[in-house]
Design a protein around this motif. Structure first.
Motif, PDB file in Angstrom:
ATOM      1  N   UNK A  80       0.847  -1.201   0.000  1.00 57.02           N
ATOM      2  CA  UNK A  80       0.000   0.000   0.000  1.00 57.02           C
ATOM      3  C   UNK A  80       0.881   1.248   0.000  1.00 57.02           C
ATOM      4  N   UNK A  81       1.522   1.565  -1.106  1.00 58.47           N
ATOM      5  CA  UNK A  81       2.438   2.715  -1.120  1.00 58.47           C
ATOM      6  C   UNK A  81       1.747   4.056  -0.874  1.00 58.47           C
ATOM      7  N   UNK A  82       0.437   4.118  -1.144  1.00 54.66           N
ATOM      8  CA  UNK A  82      -0.275   5.379  -0.929  1.00 54.66           C
ATOM      9  C   UNK A  82      -0.286   5.791   0.542  1.00 54.66           C
ATOM     10  N   UNK A 133       3.778   4.893  10.439  1.00 54.88           N
ATOM     11  CA  UNK A 133       3.185   5.194   9.132  1.00 54.88           C
ATOM     12  C   UNK A 133       3.747   4.243   8.074  1.00 54.88           C
ATOM     13  N   UNK A 134       5.055   3.989   8.157  1.00 54.81           N
ATOM     14  CA  UNK A 134       5.672   3.065   7.206  1.00 54.81           C
ATOM     15  C   UNK A 134       5.065   1.665   7.321  1.00 54.81           C
ATOM     16  N   UNK A 135       4.731   1.244   8.533  1.00 58.80           N
ATOM     17  CA  UNK A 135       4.131  -0.083   8.701  1.00 58.80           C
ATOM     18  C   UNK A 135       2.761  -0.169   8.045  1.00 58.80           C
ATOM     19  N   UNK A 136       2.069   0.976   7.916  1.00 59.96           N
ATOM     20  CA  UNK A 136       0.755   0.990   7.271  1.00 59.96           C
ATOM     21  C   UNK A 136       0.851   0.681   5.782  1.00 59.96           C
ATOM     22  N   UNK A 137       2.026   0.817   5.197  1.00 60.01           N
ATOM     23  CA  UNK A 137       2.204   0.529   3.766  1.00 60.01           C
ATOM     24  C   UNK A 137       2.296  -0.963   3.495  1.00 60.01           C
ATOM     25  N   UNK A 192       8.158  -4.140  11.365  1.00 56.07           N
ATOM     26  CA  UNK A 192       8.256  -2.680  11.316  1.00 56.07           C
ATOM     27  C   UNK A 192       7.455  -2.059  12.465  1.00 56.07           C
ATOM     28  N   UNK A 193       6.265  -2.603  12.722  1.00 56.46           N
ATOM     29  CA  UNK A 193       5.443  -2.095  13.824  1.00 56.46           C
ATOM     30  C   UNK A 193       6.139  -2.322  15.168  1.00 56.46           C
ATOM     31  N   UNK A 194       6.806  -3.460  15.311  1.00 52.55           N
ATOM     32  CA  UNK A 194       7.530  -3.736  16.552  1.00 52.55           C
ATOM     33  C   UNK A 194       8.675  -2.742  16.749  1.00 52.55           C
TER      34      UNK A 194
END
Length: 330
Positions: free
Chosen positions: A8-10, A70-74, A307-309
């Protein structure tokens, strides 16, 4: 070595909040400095001491944690090259008339088929298996595949008929491995005055299931040498008994017995091991002699949780530093 891609790059648009937070943090610092300076001028507080460079560590860690969240959301995906073992095994069945002999119960061919079914079921998923039927000629009935059902179906269709050419059995196995017809070296009748170039195929083996009775004049030595040069190991399995028995073909009674000498020669030429199969269990040890080669394949792994960790660790670190230095998180 791994490559990183984003599902999800957006979601990277969320990083726009980071510069906003930095600007807001700087404004808060300037407002605090101005307020302290005004109070100090009135003698209400002492002038602000010089701040160390570690003063901003807590807020920096908190902002970094937000950026990583935010990066983990991608939904980042890492493509990792993973080593695994693979190889190709060709089951080459002698389907000549002599394989209908019953000195191995229920018959030589049926015993070979039963042994092959057990062999196929024990192979790891990374091993490709092909099936070749040979009598007077060699025929690839199943190309190398990971589909075990297709292999077992090809084995089930085999029926005895015709003469025996061990050379064609080996050449049929090589054809299955190479993916194109391989002819005997120096056979002018078949248009092969020179040896067929087939390259090197390490990590492959031909399991030759036969009674060893060769009805041709040429013999299997040339084909065995071609297999050896290509790095293909041949594992001959002798089916039958040296004492032999008789079979009836077109009304004639024909004597047939296990001939081990050409099979031993084939194994010696190609680095394989000859085994006599008095029952289906004799095939089980063949796989141990098949040299599988290490290869790599790229496997995608979603690393969102990692990434979230990492973001959670940054958040915890930032909160800890802020509490120790200022008595509060923000």
């Amino acid at each position: 070595m791994s490559e990183l891609s984003l599902a999800w790059p957006w979601a990277l648009a969320g990083l726009l909040v980071v510069p906003v937070l930095l600007v807001g943090y700087q404004r808060v610092l300037r407002a605090q400095e101005a307020r302290r300076a005004a109070l100090a001028a009135d003698g209400l507080v002492i002038p602000a001491p010089t701040r160390s460079r570690w003063h901003h560590l807590g807020p920096a860690l908190l902002i970094a944690a937000l950026a990583v969240m935010v990066l983990s959301l991608t939904r980042p995906v890492a493509s990792v090259a993973e080593p695994h073992r693979e190889g190709t095994v060709v089951l080459a069945f002698d389907v000549s008339n002599s394989m209908a002999a019953t000195d191995v119960k229920p018959s030589r061919l049926e015993a070979a088929k039963a042994a092959a079914r057990s062999f196929v079921e024990k192979q790891p998923a990374s091993v490709r298996i092909a099936v070749v039927a040979f009598g007077g000629t060699g025929l690839v009935t199943q190309r190398p595949t990971l589909d075990r059902a297709a292999v077992l179906a090809a084995v089930a269709r085999l029926k005895p008929a015709g003469d025996t050419s061990l050379s064609d059995g080996i050449l049929g196995g090589l054809s299955a491995i190479v993916g194109k017809p391989v002819k005997a070296p120096g056979d002018a009748e078949k248009g092969t005055d020179e040896e067929t170039p087939i390259g090197y195929h390490g990590g492959t083996a031909i399991v030759l299931l036969t009674d060893g009775e060769d009805t041709t004049d040429d013999g299997p030595s040339g084909a065995a040498e071609l297999a050896s040069a290509a790095g293909v190991r041949i594992e001959p399995i002798g089916l039958g008994t040296p004492a032999g028995t008789t079979i009836t073909v077109d009304g004639f009674s024909i004597a047939t017995a296990l001939d081990e000498s050409p099979l031993r020669a084939i194994a010696e030429t190609t680095g394989g091991t000859y085994r006599r199969a008095s029952d289906a269990a004799s095939l089980a040890a063949v796989y141990d002699a098949v040299e599988l080669q290490w290869t790599t394949r790229t496997v995608p792994h979603e690393v969102t949780s990692w990434v979230a960790a990492f973001a959670a660790l940054l958040l915890l670190g930032g909160a800890t530093v802020s509490v120790l230095r200022r008595g509060r998180v923000v």
